[in-house]
Motif scaffolding. Structure first.
Motif, PDB file in Angstrom:
ATOM      1  N   GLY A  18      -7.624  31.179 -13.420  1.00 51.46           N
ATOM      2  CA  GLY A  18      -8.278  32.296 -12.743  1.00 51.46           C
ATOM      3  C   GLY A  18      -8.971  31.887 -11.460  1.00 51.46           C
ATOM      4  O   GLY A  18      -9.102  32.690 -10.532  1.00 51.46           O
ATOM      5  N   ASP A  19      -9.401  30.634 -11.374  1.00 53.01           N
ATOM      6  CA  ASP A  19     -10.063  30.137 -10.164  1.00 53.01           C
ATOM      7  C   ASP A  19      -9.096  29.979  -8.988  1.00 53.01           C
ATOM      8  O   ASP A  19      -9.524  29.758  -7.862  1.00 53.01           O
ATOM      9  CB  ASP A  19     -10.734  28.787 -10.432  1.00 53.01           C
ATOM     10  N   ASP A  20      -7.806  30.073  -9.247  1.00 51.72           N
ATOM     11  CA  ASP A  20      -6.786  29.878  -8.211  1.00 51.72           C
ATOM     12  C   ASP A  20      -6.299  31.185  -7.592  1.00 51.72           C
ATOM     13  O   ASP A  20      -5.296  31.194  -6.886  1.00 51.72           O
ATOM     14  CB  ASP A  20      -5.575  29.137  -8.805  1.00 51.72           C
ATOM     15  N   ALA A  21      -6.996  32.280  -7.819  1.00 54.50           N
ATOM     16  CA  ALA A  21      -6.507  33.580  -7.367  1.00 54.50           C
ATOM     17  C   ALA A  21      -6.223  33.602  -5.865  1.00 54.50           C
ATOM     18  O   ALA A  21      -5.204  34.152  -5.440  1.00 54.50           O
ATOM     19  CB  ALA A  21      -7.497  34.687  -7.732  1.00 54.50           C
ATOM     20  N   LEU A  22      -7.084  33.013  -5.063  1.00 59.20           N
ATOM     21  CA  LEU A  22      -6.852  33.044  -3.612  1.00 59.20           C
ATOM     22  C   LEU A  22      -5.683  32.144  -3.206  1.00 59.20           C
ATOM     23  O   LEU A  22      -4.914  32.496  -2.309  1.00 59.20           O
ATOM     24  CB  LEU A  22      -8.119  32.668  -2.856  1.00 59.20           C
ATOM     25  N   VAL A  23      -5.520  31.002  -3.872  1.00 59.85           N
ATOM     26  CA  VAL A  23      -4.385  30.123  -3.589  1.00 59.85           C
ATOM     27  C   VAL A  23      -3.083  30.827  -3.955  1.00 59.85           C
ATOM     28  O   VAL A  23      -2.126  30.847  -3.172  1.00 59.85           O
ATOM     29  CB  VAL A  23      -4.515  28.786  -4.368  1.00 59.85           C
ATOM     30  N   VAL A  24      -3.051  31.413  -5.143  1.00 59.17           N
ATOM     31  CA  VAL A  24      -1.850  32.125  -5.588  1.00 59.17           C
ATOM     32  C   VAL A  24      -1.576  33.302  -4.653  1.00 59.17           C
ATOM     33  O   VAL A  24      -0.430  33.537  -4.253  1.00 59.17           O
ATOM     34  CB  VAL A  24      -1.991  32.578  -7.054  1.00 59.17           C
ATOM     35  N   GLY A  25      -2.619  34.023  -4.280  1.00 58.74           N
ATOM     36  CA  GLY A  25      -2.461  35.144  -3.360  1.00 58.74           C
ATOM     37  C   GLY A  25      -1.927  34.703  -2.005  1.00 58.74           C
ATOM     38  O   GLY A  25      -1.066  35.371  -1.414  1.00 58.74           O
ATOM     39  N   ALA A  26      -2.427  33.574  -1.508  1.00 55.60           N
ATOM     40  CA  ALA A  26      -1.959  33.072  -0.210  1.00 55.60           C
ATOM     41  C   ALA A  26      -0.487  32.682  -0.277  1.00 55.60           C
ATOM     42  O   ALA A  26       0.282  32.955   0.660  1.00 55.60           O
ATOM     43  CB  ALA A  26      -2.813  31.889   0.234  1.00 55.60           C
ATOM     44  N   LEU A  27      -0.066  32.070  -1.375  1.00 51.60           N
ATOM     45  CA  LEU A  27       1.343  31.699  -1.525  1.00 51.60           C
ATOM     46  C   LEU A  27       2.217  32.944  -1.683  1.00 51.60           C
ATOM     47  O   LEU A  27       3.317  33.012  -1.128  1.00 51.60           O
ATOM     48  CB  LEU A  27       1.519  30.743  -2.699  1.00 51.60           C
ATOM     49  N   ARG A  28       1.727  33.940  -2.409  1.00 48.68           N
ATOM     50  CA  ARG A  28       2.496  35.190  -2.536  1.00 48.68           C
ATOM     51  C   ARG A  28       2.586  35.892  -1.181  1.00 48.68           C
ATOM     52  O   ARG A  28       3.631  36.455  -0.835  1.00 48.68           O
ATOM     53  CB  ARG A  28       1.865  36.107  -3.581  1.00 48.68           C
ATOM     54  N   LEU A  29       1.523  35.848  -0.407  1.00 44.71           N
ATOM     55  CA  LEU A  29       1.551  36.432   0.926  1.00 44.71           C
ATOM     56  C   LEU A  29       2.564  35.703   1.811  1.00 44.71           C
ATOM     57  O   LEU A  29       3.325  36.339   2.547  1.00 44.71           O
ATOM     58  CB  LEU A  29       0.160  36.386   1.556  1.00 44.71           C
ATOM     59  N   GLN A  30       2.613  34.370   1.727  1.00 44.97           N
ATOM     60  CA  GLN A  30       3.614  33.612   2.490  1.00 44.97           C
ATOM     61  C   GLN A  30       5.022  34.024   2.073  1.00 44.97           C
ATOM     62  O   GLN A  30       5.915  34.169   2.923  1.00 44.97           O
ATOM     63  CB  GLN A  30       3.441  32.105   2.265  1.00 44.97           C
ATOM     64  N   ALA A  31       5.226  34.218   0.766  1.00 49.89           N
ATOM     65  CA  ALA A  31       6.543  34.647   0.275  1.00 49.89           C
ATOM     66  C   ALA A  31       6.892  36.017   0.834  1.00 49.89           C
ATOM     67  O   ALA A  31       8.025  36.254   1.279  1.00 49.89           O
ATOM     68  CB  ALA A  31       6.552  34.675  -1.249  1.00 49.89           C
ATOM     69  N   ALA A  32       5.929  36.916   0.840  1.00 49.78           N
ATOM     70  CA  ALA A  32       6.168  38.263   1.349  1.00 49.78           C
ATOM     71  C   ALA A  32       6.481  38.231   2.842  1.00 49.78           C
ATOM     72  O   ALA A  32       7.412  38.903   3.308  1.00 49.78           O
ATOM     73  CB  ALA A  32       4.951  39.153   1.078  1.00 49.78           C
ATOM     74  N   ARG A  33       5.726  37.453   3.588  1.00 48.37           N
ATOM     75  CA  ARG A  33       5.946  37.352   5.030  1.00 48.37           C
ATOM     76  C   ARG A  33       7.314  36.742   5.317  1.00 48.37           C
ATOM     77  O   ARG A  33       8.023  37.185   6.226  1.00 48.37           O
ATOM     78  CB  ARG A  33       4.837  36.531   5.687  1.00 48.37           C
ATOM     79  N   ALA A  34       7.719  35.737   4.522  1.00 42.95           N
ATOM     80  CA  ALA A  34       9.037  35.120   4.706  1.00 42.95           C
ATOM     81  C   ALA A  34      10.152  36.119   4.410  1.00 42.95           C
ATOM     82  O   ALA A  34      11.249  36.008   4.959  1.00 42.95           O
ATOM     83  CB  ALA A  34       9.176  33.891   3.807  1.00 42.95           C
ATOM     84  N   ALA A  35       9.861  37.102   3.547  1.00 43.07           N
ATOM     85  CA  ALA A  35      10.852  38.129   3.213  1.00 43.07           C
ATOM     86  C   ALA A  35      10.788  39.317   4.168  1.00 43.07           C
ATOM     87  O   ALA A  35      11.496  40.304   3.974  1.00 43.07           O
ATOM     88  CB  ALA A  35      10.639  38.598   1.774  1.00 43.07           C
ATOM     89  N   GLY A  36       9.922  39.232   5.192  1.00 43.39           N
ATOM     90  CA  GLY A  36       9.866  40.281   6.198  1.00 43.39           C
ATOM     91  C   GLY A  36       8.790  41.328   5.999  1.00 43.39           C
ATOM     92  O   GLY A  36       8.754  42.326   6.727  1.00 43.39           O
ATOM     93  N   ALA A  37       7.903  41.139   5.026  1.00 41.01           N
ATOM     94  CA  ALA A  37       6.827  42.111   4.810  1.00 41.01           C
ATOM     95  C   ALA A  37       5.841  42.059   5.980  1.00 41.01           C
ATOM     96  O   ALA A  37       5.641  41.009   6.586  1.00 41.01           O
ATOM     97  CB  ALA A  37       6.099  41.809   3.503  1.00 41.01           C
ATOM     98  N   PRO A  38       5.223  43.190   6.285  1.00 39.85           N
ATOM     99  CA  PRO A  38       4.260  43.216   7.385  1.00 39.85           C
ATOM    100  C   PRO A  38       2.945  42.536   6.995  1.00 39.85           C
ATOM    101  O   PRO A  38       2.645  42.380   5.810  1.00 39.85           O
ATOM    102  CB  PRO A  38       4.032  44.714   7.611  1.00 39.85           C
ATOM    103  N   ALA A  39       2.185  42.152   7.989  1.00 36.77           N
ATOM    104  CA  ALA A  39       0.845  41.628   7.748  1.00 36.77           C
ATOM    105  C   ALA A  39      -0.006  42.759   7.177  1.00 36.77           C
ATOM    106  O   ALA A  39       0.198  43.922   7.517  1.00 36.77           O
ATOM    107  CB  ALA A  39       0.239  41.116   9.049  1.00 36.77           C
ATOM    108  N   GLU A  40      -0.917  42.408   6.295  1.00 38.20           N
ATOM    109  CA  GLU A  40      -1.797  43.414   5.704  1.00 38.20           C
ATOM    110  C   GLU A  40      -3.210  42.863   5.643  1.00 38.20           C
ATOM    111  O   GLU A  40      -3.495  41.995   4.812  1.00 38.20           O
ATOM    112  CB  GLU A  40      -1.337  43.786   4.300  1.00 38.20           C
TER     113      GLU A  40
END
Length: 129
Positions: A18-40
């Motif tokens: 649970g302490d890794d929520a921001l790390v996991v979120g940052a990696l998921r955001l990188q995955a989304a951006r690599a797939a073409g998702a917009p910045a949010e």
């Protein structure tokens, strides 16, 4: 005499807590951006509020002091069936290798998948995909 090849640091895979929520979120955001998702704006905060390490077991790969990849799964309870003990299965939600780890893409993916499958065996889940 040839020059010695540099020793590559080993890849480390660990289960996210649970302490890794921001790390996991940052990696998921990188995955989304690599797939073409917009910045949010505010995505990391939104992700950290809803991510549950129990409902979404997650593994983080690390290499040379950097986050190399992430595997996020989802626990899905199987419906009852006569004569079969109810179990749960895991579905992969996100499997992502960071750009810095691209030279080791296959190794990162294999290590993350092996961690998921090993944990699933230990707790009695099956792996769907």
């Amino acid at each position: 005499m040839s020059a010695a090849q540099p020793v590559r640091e080993p890849l480390r895979v660990r289960r996210a807590s649970g302490d890794d929520a921001l790390v996991v979120g940052a990696l998921r955001l990188q995955a989304a951006r690599a797939a073409g998702a917009p910045a949010e704006p505010g995505f990391l905060d939104r992700f950290a509020r809803v991510w549950d390490a129990q409902a979404h077991p997650t593994w983080v790969a690390e290499h040379a002091g950097r986050h190399a990849g992430v595997l996020i799964a989802r626990v899905v309870a199987d419906l009852p069936w006569p004569g079969v003990v109810a179990a749960a299965r895991l579905e992969t939600v996100t499997l992502f290798v960071a750009a810095d780890a691209a030279p080791y893409d296959a190794e990162v993916r294999a290590a993350l998948t092996a961690a998921l499958r090993g944990w699933a065996r230990e707790v009695g889940h099956t792996v769907a995909a």
